[in-house]
Scaffold this motif. Structure first.
Motif, PDB file in Angstrom:
ATOM      1  N   ASP A 131       0.824  -1.210   0.000  1.00  0.00           N
ATOM      2  CA  ASP A 131       0.000   0.000   0.000  1.00  0.00           C
ATOM      3  C   ASP A 131       0.864   1.270   0.000  1.00  0.00           C
ATOM      4  OD1 ASP A 131       0.913  -0.266   2.562  1.00  0.00           O
ATOM      5  OD2 ASP A 131      -0.940   0.419   3.504  1.00  0.00           O
ATOM      6  N   LYS A 132       0.217   2.403  -0.288  1.00  0.00           N
ATOM      7  CA  LYS A 132       0.913   3.668  -0.473  1.00  0.00           C
ATOM      8  C   LYS A 132       1.660   4.098   0.796  1.00  0.00           C
ATOM      9  CE  LYS A 132       0.121   8.358  -2.083  1.00  0.00           C
ATOM     10  NZ  LYS A 132      -0.798   9.289  -2.685  1.00  0.00           N
ATOM     11  N   GLU A 133       1.039   3.937   1.947  1.00  0.00           N
ATOM     12  CA  GLU A 133       1.671   4.352   3.205  1.00  0.00           C
ATOM     13  C   GLU A 133       2.950   3.558   3.443  1.00  0.00           C
ATOM     14  OE1 GLU A 133       0.672   4.461   7.937  1.00  0.00           O
ATOM     15  OE2 GLU A 133      -0.986   4.497   6.511  1.00  0.00           O
ATOM     16  N   PHE A 134       2.914   2.253   3.175  1.00  0.00           N
ATOM     17  CA  PHE A 134       4.092   1.411   3.330  1.00  0.00           C
ATOM     18  C   PHE A 134       5.205   1.863   2.386  1.00  0.00           C
ATOM     19  CE2 PHE A 134       6.440  -2.263   1.640  1.00  0.00           C
ATOM     20  CZ  PHE A 134       7.142  -2.631   2.780  1.00  0.00           C
ATOM     21  N   ARG A 135       4.850   2.120   1.121  1.00  0.00           N
ATOM     22  CA  ARG A 135       5.851   2.513   0.125  1.00  0.00           C
ATOM     23  C   ARG A 135       6.498   3.850   0.461  1.00  0.00           C
ATOM     24  NH1 ARG A 135       1.654   1.515  -3.672  1.00  0.00           N
ATOM     25  NH2 ARG A 135       1.799   3.695  -4.258  1.00  0.00           N
ATOM     26  N   GLU A 136       5.719   4.777   0.977  1.00  0.00           N
ATOM     27  CA  GLU A 136       6.248   6.119   1.240  1.00  0.00           C
ATOM     28  C   GLU A 136       6.997   6.219   2.564  1.00  0.00           C
ATOM     29  OE1 GLU A 136       2.939   8.769   0.862  1.00  0.00           O
ATOM     30  OE2 GLU A 136       2.924   8.623  -1.324  1.00  0.00           O
ATOM     31  N   ASN A 137       6.770   5.306   3.486  1.00  0.00           N
ATOM     32  CA  ASN A 137       7.391   5.406   4.810  1.00  0.00           C
ATOM     33  C   ASN A 137       8.494   4.390   5.052  1.00  0.00           C
ATOM     34  OD1 ASN A 137       5.754   7.582   5.624  1.00  0.00           O
ATOM     35  ND2 ASN A 137       4.085   6.186   6.085  1.00  0.00           N
ATOM     36  N   THR A 138       8.802   3.563   4.100  1.00  0.00           N
ATOM     37  CA  THR A 138       9.863   2.580   4.251  1.00  0.00           C
ATOM     38  C   THR A 138      11.193   3.217   3.869  1.00  0.00           C
ATOM     39  OG1 THR A 138       8.324   0.818   3.697  1.00  0.00           O
ATOM     40  CG2 THR A 138      10.658   0.310   3.478  1.00  0.00           C
ATOM     41  N   ARG A 139      12.200   3.044   4.757  1.00  0.00           N
ATOM     42  CA  ARG A 139      13.514   3.634   4.466  1.00  0.00           C
ATOM     43  C   ARG A 139      14.317   2.749   3.524  1.00  0.00           C
ATOM     44  NH1 ARG A 139      16.199   7.274   8.442  1.00  0.00           N
ATOM     45  NH2 ARG A 139      14.484   8.323   9.451  1.00  0.00           N
ATOM     46  N   TYR A 140      14.204   1.468   3.673  1.00  0.00           N
ATOM     47  CA  TYR A 140      14.999   0.558   2.852  1.00  0.00           C
ATOM     48  C   TYR A 140      14.071  -0.539   2.361  1.00  0.00           C
ATOM     49  CZ  TYR A 140      18.490  -2.827   1.422  1.00  0.00           C
ATOM     50  OH  TYR A 140      19.222  -3.725   0.705  1.00  0.00           O
ATOM     51  N   TYR A 141      14.080  -0.767   1.068  1.00  0.00           N
ATOM     52  CA  TYR A 141      13.233  -1.805   0.494  1.00  0.00           C
ATOM     53  C   TYR A 141      14.005  -2.468  -0.633  1.00  0.00           C
ATOM     54  CZ  TYR A 141       9.245  -4.094  -1.715  1.00  0.00           C
ATOM     55  OH  TYR A 141       8.387  -5.031  -2.242  1.00  0.00           O
ATOM     56  N   GLU A 142      14.082  -3.751  -0.586  1.00  0.00           N
ATOM     57  CA  GLU A 142      14.794  -4.487  -1.629  1.00  0.00           C
ATOM     58  C   GLU A 142      13.761  -5.108  -2.557  1.00  0.00           C
ATOM     59  OE1 GLU A 142      17.965  -8.102  -1.757  1.00  0.00           O
ATOM     60  OE2 GLU A 142      18.143  -6.622  -0.146  1.00  0.00           O
ATOM     61  N   VAL A 143      13.862  -4.774  -3.835  1.00  0.00           N
ATOM     62  CA  VAL A 143      12.910  -5.259  -4.830  1.00  0.00           C
ATOM     63  C   VAL A 143      13.312  -6.664  -5.247  1.00  0.00           C
ATOM     64  CG1 VAL A 143      11.938  -4.851  -7.124  1.00  0.00           C
ATOM     65  CG2 VAL A 143      12.487  -2.922  -5.655  1.00  0.00           C
ATOM     66  N   ALA A 144      12.347  -7.554  -5.157  1.00  0.00           N
ATOM     67  CA  ALA A 144      12.577  -8.944  -5.591  1.00  0.00           C
ATOM     68  C   ALA A 144      12.659  -8.972  -7.118  1.00  0.00           C
ATOM     69  CB  ALA A 144      11.449  -9.829  -5.099  1.00  0.00           C
ATOM     70  N   PRO A 145      13.405  -9.914  -7.683  1.00  0.00           N
ATOM     71  CA  PRO A 145      13.544  -9.964  -9.143  1.00  0.00           C
ATOM     72  C   PRO A 145      12.206 -10.076  -9.875  1.00  0.00           C
ATOM     73  CG  PRO A 145      15.148 -11.411  -8.127  1.00  0.00           C
ATOM     74  CD  PRO A 145      14.261 -10.910  -7.032  1.00  0.00           C
ATOM     75  N   ASP A 146      11.245 -10.761  -9.284  1.00  0.00           N
ATOM     76  CA  ASP A 146       9.955 -10.888  -9.968  1.00  0.00           C
ATOM     77  C   ASP A 146       9.111  -9.613  -9.847  1.00  0.00           C
ATOM     78  OD1 ASP A 146       9.669 -11.342  -7.231  1.00  0.00           O
ATOM     79  OD2 ASP A 146       7.781 -12.443  -7.547  1.00  0.00           O
ATOM     80  N   GLN A 147       9.543  -8.663  -9.011  1.00  0.00           N
ATOM     81  CA  GLN A 147       8.811  -7.403  -8.874  1.00  0.00           C
ATOM     82  C   GLN A 147       9.298  -6.323  -9.846  1.00  0.00           C
ATOM     83  OE1 GLN A 147       9.424  -6.667  -4.635  1.00  0.00           O
ATOM     84  NE2 GLN A 147       7.196  -6.794  -4.354  1.00  0.00           N
ATOM     85  N   ASN A 148      10.394  -6.545 -10.531  1.00  0.00           N
ATOM     86  CA  ASN A 148      10.890  -5.568 -11.496  1.00  0.00           C
ATOM     87  C   ASN A 148       9.836  -5.342 -12.579  1.00  0.00           C
ATOM     88  OD1 ASN A 148      13.351  -5.098 -10.299  1.00  0.00           O
ATOM     89  ND2 ASN A 148      14.346  -6.790 -11.386  1.00  0.00           N
ATOM     90  N   LEU A 149       9.734  -4.102 -13.013  1.00  0.00           N
ATOM     91  CA  LEU A 149       8.738  -3.757 -14.031  1.00  0.00           C
ATOM     92  C   LEU A 149       9.292  -4.035 -15.420  1.00  0.00           C
ATOM     93  CD1 LEU A 149       7.430  -0.342 -12.660  1.00  0.00           C
ATOM     94  CD2 LEU A 149       6.383  -2.571 -12.409  1.00  0.00           C
TER      95      LEU A 149
END
Length: 167
Positions: A131-149
């Protein structure tokens, strides 16, 4: 507003009203005097310039430096007019090209379509990354390979929107 008297008079000029004969004579005299004051120096200058090439043309003066100055001013004015013409034509071409490009892109500027596209993109990103709140308030997030656009995923998302809803 069909009657002449019903319309509002936004201007008045005593010259065109009935009467005021003295005013009409005076203003006509001043206008004719003004035209003579504008035309006579031009005629004197043109005849003097033409007489430098053909002595049979009647002229008032034939000062060599004056003829040189007229030629210089003519060249200067010709250069100025050509630069102004070049600028006007180039700016017209640039503006026409910019307008054509803007008209081609006009559908992307529709506020209603932008809201629908924004909501579709928000829904897609929430499903994919949280969700938007999670995306905007997370300091560090590692994108999984299957999440790449993929390359055109957002374009395809916009194309998948119902065209009838976009109008």
């Amino acid at each position: 507003m069909t009657k002449k008297d019903d319309r509002q008079q936004l201007y008045s000029d005593s010259y065109f009203e009935k009467g005021h004969i003295g005013l009409k004579i005076w203003q006509t005299f001043i206008a004719i005097l003004g035209w003579f004051a504008a035309i006579i120096p031009v005629v004197i200058t043109v005849t003097a310039f033409l007489a430098s090439y053909n002595p049979k043309i009647p002229h008032i003066w034939s000062y060599k430096d004056g003829i040189f100055e007229i030629k210089f001013l003519g060249i200067l004015l010709l250069f100025s007019f050509s630069m102004a013409f070049l600028f006007a034509v180039s700016m017209t071409l640039i503006q026409n090209r910019r307008r054509d490009r803007l008209i081609e892109q006009w559908p992307t500027f529709s506020p209603i379509n932008q809201k629908k596209r924004g909501q579709a993109l928000e829904d897609y990103m929430s499903k994919r990354f949280g969700d938007k709140e999670f995306r905007e308030n997370t300091r560090y997030y590692e994108v999984a390979p299957d999440q790449n656009l993929d390359t055109h995923v957002i374009s395809k998302l916009y194309d998948d929107l119902d065209i009838n809803d976009m109008d």
